[in-house]
Design an enzyme around this catalytic site. Structure first.
Site, PDB file in Angstrom:
ATOM      1  N   THR A 116      38.489 -36.946  18.301  1.00  0.00           N
ATOM      2  CA  THR A 116      37.746 -35.722  18.011  1.00  0.00           C
ATOM      3  C   THR A 116      37.582 -34.991  19.340  1.00  0.00           C
ATOM      4  OG1 THR A 116      35.701 -36.985  18.226  1.00  0.00           O
ATOM      5  CG2 THR A 116      36.480 -36.544  15.995  1.00  0.00           C
ATOM      6  N   ASP A 134      41.679 -44.870  18.629  1.00  0.00           N
ATOM      7  CA  ASP A 134      40.811 -43.751  18.268  1.00  0.00           C
ATOM      8  C   ASP A 134      39.854 -43.568  19.448  1.00  0.00           C
ATOM      9  OD1 ASP A 134      38.869 -42.056  17.372  1.00  0.00           O
ATOM     10  OD2 ASP A 134      38.556 -43.057  15.447  1.00  0.00           O
ATOM     11  N   GLU A 166      49.497 -21.596   7.543  1.00  0.00           N
ATOM     12  CA  GLU A 166      50.059 -22.876   7.077  1.00  0.00           C
ATOM     13  C   GLU A 166      51.425 -23.107   7.706  1.00  0.00           C
ATOM     14  OE1 GLU A 166      49.340 -22.034   2.940  1.00  0.00           O
ATOM     15  OE2 GLU A 166      48.487 -24.027   2.688  1.00  0.00           O
TER      16      GLU A 166
END
Ligand code: DSN
Length: 411
Positions: A243, A217, A48
Site C-alpha cells: 500500500t 507484502d 481502462e
C-alpha cells in the site's frame, strides 16, 4: 463548498486529527501536494487498460501520468525497468494481494469435501485446494494472507505460520518444515502487527525448498525500505505488493512489483488487475502516488524514515521501563505491540484503547501471539510512530508520550 453538511464534517475530522496524538501504526499525514492531486480533475477520466492500450479515447495525458508513476515507483526502490515490472493500478492493498493470488495460484476448484481447518486463532473454515502460506492473523499477519474470512482463505486454503512462544519472533526452521510438508503454491512474508525485521533471504530458501513463489507484502514498511532503514525485499522476492498510505506517506492506493524473467508473471498479474478484478483505474490516486514517490526519494524522507524507527525504539524502551510487556522485547520498525493485559495484571486491549482515546491518544487494540483473550477484546495494543514523526515528533516527545500512556493506563 456548496454542500455545507459534508464541509462541516470534513472540518470536524480535520480538527479531530489535529487535536490527537495518533499512534495508529498504519496511518500517516500526506503532503498538501498529495491532497491537491487527489482532489484534481483527473478523477473525471476513464482509462481502462494500460498506457498505450486503453479502451477509451482522450488518454494521452493520463498515459504520461501513469508512466511517470511507474518510473518513480521503480526509482523509489532502486529497481531497473529491465528487472522489475510495476502495476500501479490496484485500488488498495487487499485487491492488490488478491490480484497476485488470482494470477499465480489457480484455486484448483473448491475443496472436494468441505475441509475443516484449525488456524492459529482456533477458527474453522473452508478453502480451495491450492495453498497460500501466510503469517497467522493471530500472530501479526494480515487477513489477505489467507485467513478464511477473506477471499484469500475462501478460494484458497491458508497454511498459517507464526512466531515462537518463547521469543515471539519468527522461527524460520519451523516455517521451512511446514512449507516442505504442506507444499503451498505461494508463500507470503509481511505483517500488520509484527515489530521485527523479516529475514527475506531465509524466506527465499524456504520458497525454493518447496517450489513456491515468494511474495512480500511490504505495506507496513515500504517507507522504511525506501528510506533505507529496513532491508529491501526485492533481492529475494518474486512479487512485492505494497500500500502507499502507511510509512510511505502517500494516498490510499497500492502497487504490485513483479520480477521480470522467463516465467513472465508480470503479464499474468497485469491481466489479473485489469480486466480480472478492476475496471477503470483511479487516475487522481495514481497521480497522487507519483507525487508521494517523488517525495520518498528526497533526503528529507530518508531522515524521516530514520527518525520513525528511532522514535519507535525509544517509545518501546520507555514503556518497558514503566513495566509494560513489549512483544518480542522491542522493535526494529515503526511498530510496537504492547501486552497491556499481562496475564490479568494489567488491563484489556479494549479498555486500554478506550482510556487512551478519551485522553486524546489514538491506538488500536490488537491480539498478541498466543493470546488467551478474544480478538474483540484482546490482550494488546498496537502503536506506530509514522504519523507523529511526520508531525515532527522526536525522541524527547516519545518519552513524554510513553509517560502519558503509562499514567492513563494506570488510572
Ligand atoms: N488496516 C491495516 C493495518 O492497520 O495494518 C492493514 O490493512
Amino acid at each position: 463548498m456548496k454542500d455545507k453538511e459534508i464541509e462541516k464534517l470534513i472540518k470536524e475530522e480535520e480538527k479531530r486529527q489535529k487535536s490527537v496524538i495518533n499512534l495508529i501504526a498504519s496511518e500517516n499525514y500526506v503532503s498538501d501536494d498529495v491532497l491537491k492531486t487527489l482532489g484534481s480533475k483527473l478523477t473525471n477520466k476513464y482509462a481502462e487498460g494500460y498506457p498505450g492500450k486503453r479502451y477509451y479515447g482522450g488518454n494521452k495525458v493520463i498515459d504520461k501520468i501513469e508512466n511517470l508513476c511507474i518510473k518513480r515507483a521503480l526509482k523509489a526502490f532502486k529497481l531497473s525497468p529491465e528487472a522489475w515490472h510495476v502495476n500501479v493500478q490496484p485500488l488498495s492493498g487487499s485487491p492488490a494481494n488478491l490480484a497476485v493470488y488470482l494470477a499465480l495460484v489457480p484455486p484448483g476448484g473448491p475443496a472436494s469435501a468441505p475441509r475443516l481447518r484449525q488456524g492459529f486463532d482456533g477458527q474453522e473454515g473452508y478453502g480451495g485446494q491450492s495453498k497460500i502460506m501466510g503469517m497467522s492473523l493471530a500472530h501479526g499477519g494480515h487477513l489477505t494472507h489467507g485467513h478464511f474470512v477473506s477471499a484469500s482463505g475462501k478460494f484458497w486454503t491458508q497454511v498459517p505460520y507464526g512466531v515462537d512462544k518463547e521469543t515471539e519472533v519468527l522461527n524460520y526452521k519451523k516455517i521451512k518444515e511446514l512449507a516442505i510438508k504442506e507444499k503451498p503454491a505461494i508463500i507470503v512474508a509481511g505483517f500488520t502487527a509484527y515489530p521485527r525485521i523479516i529475514d527475506f533471504k531465509k524466506f527465499r530458501e524456504i520458497a525454493d525448498a518447496c517450489g513456491a513463489y515468494l511474495m512480500v507484502d511490504m505495506s507496513h514498511f515500504a517507507g522504511l525500505v525506501a528510506g533505507g532503514v529496513y532491508p529491501s525485499p526485492f533481492v529475494y522476492a518474486d512479487v512485492v505488493t505494497t500500500t502507499i498510505h502507511k510509512t510511505l506517506r502517500g494516498p490510499r492506493s497500492a502497487m504490485i512489483f513483479s520480477k521480470i524473467d522467463e516465467r513472465e508473471i508480470y503479464k499474468k498479474i497485469d491481466k489479473a488487475v485489469f480486466p480480472g478484478l478492476q475496471g477503470g483505474p483511479h487516475m487522481n490516486q495514481i497521480a497522487a502516488v507519483a507525487v508521494a514517490l517523488k517525495e520518498a526519494v528526497s533526503p528529507a524522507f530518508k531522515k524521516y524514515a530514520k527518525q520513525v524507527v528511532k522514535n519507535a525504539k525509544v517509545l518501546a524502551e520507555e514503556l518497558k521501563k514503566y513495566g509494560w510487556r513489549i512483544i518480542s522485547g522491542g522493535t526494529d520498525s515503526h511498530l510496537i505491540l504492547v501486552d497491556v493485559w499481562m496475564d490479568g495484571k494489567g488491563i484489556t486491549g479494549s479498555e486500554a484503547g478506550d482510556k487512551l482515546e478519551k485522553a486524546g491518544i489514538i491506538v488500536n487494540k490488537n491480539a498478541i501471539p498466543f493470546d488467551t483473550r478474544k480478538p474483540f477484546d484482546p490482550s494488546g495494543i498496537r502503536l506506530g510512530t509514522a504519523g507523529e514523526t511526520t508531525r515532527g515528533a522526536k525522541e524527547k516527545d516519545m518519552k513524554k508520550i510513553a509517560g502519558r500512556i503509562n499514567k492513563i493506563l494506570r488510572t
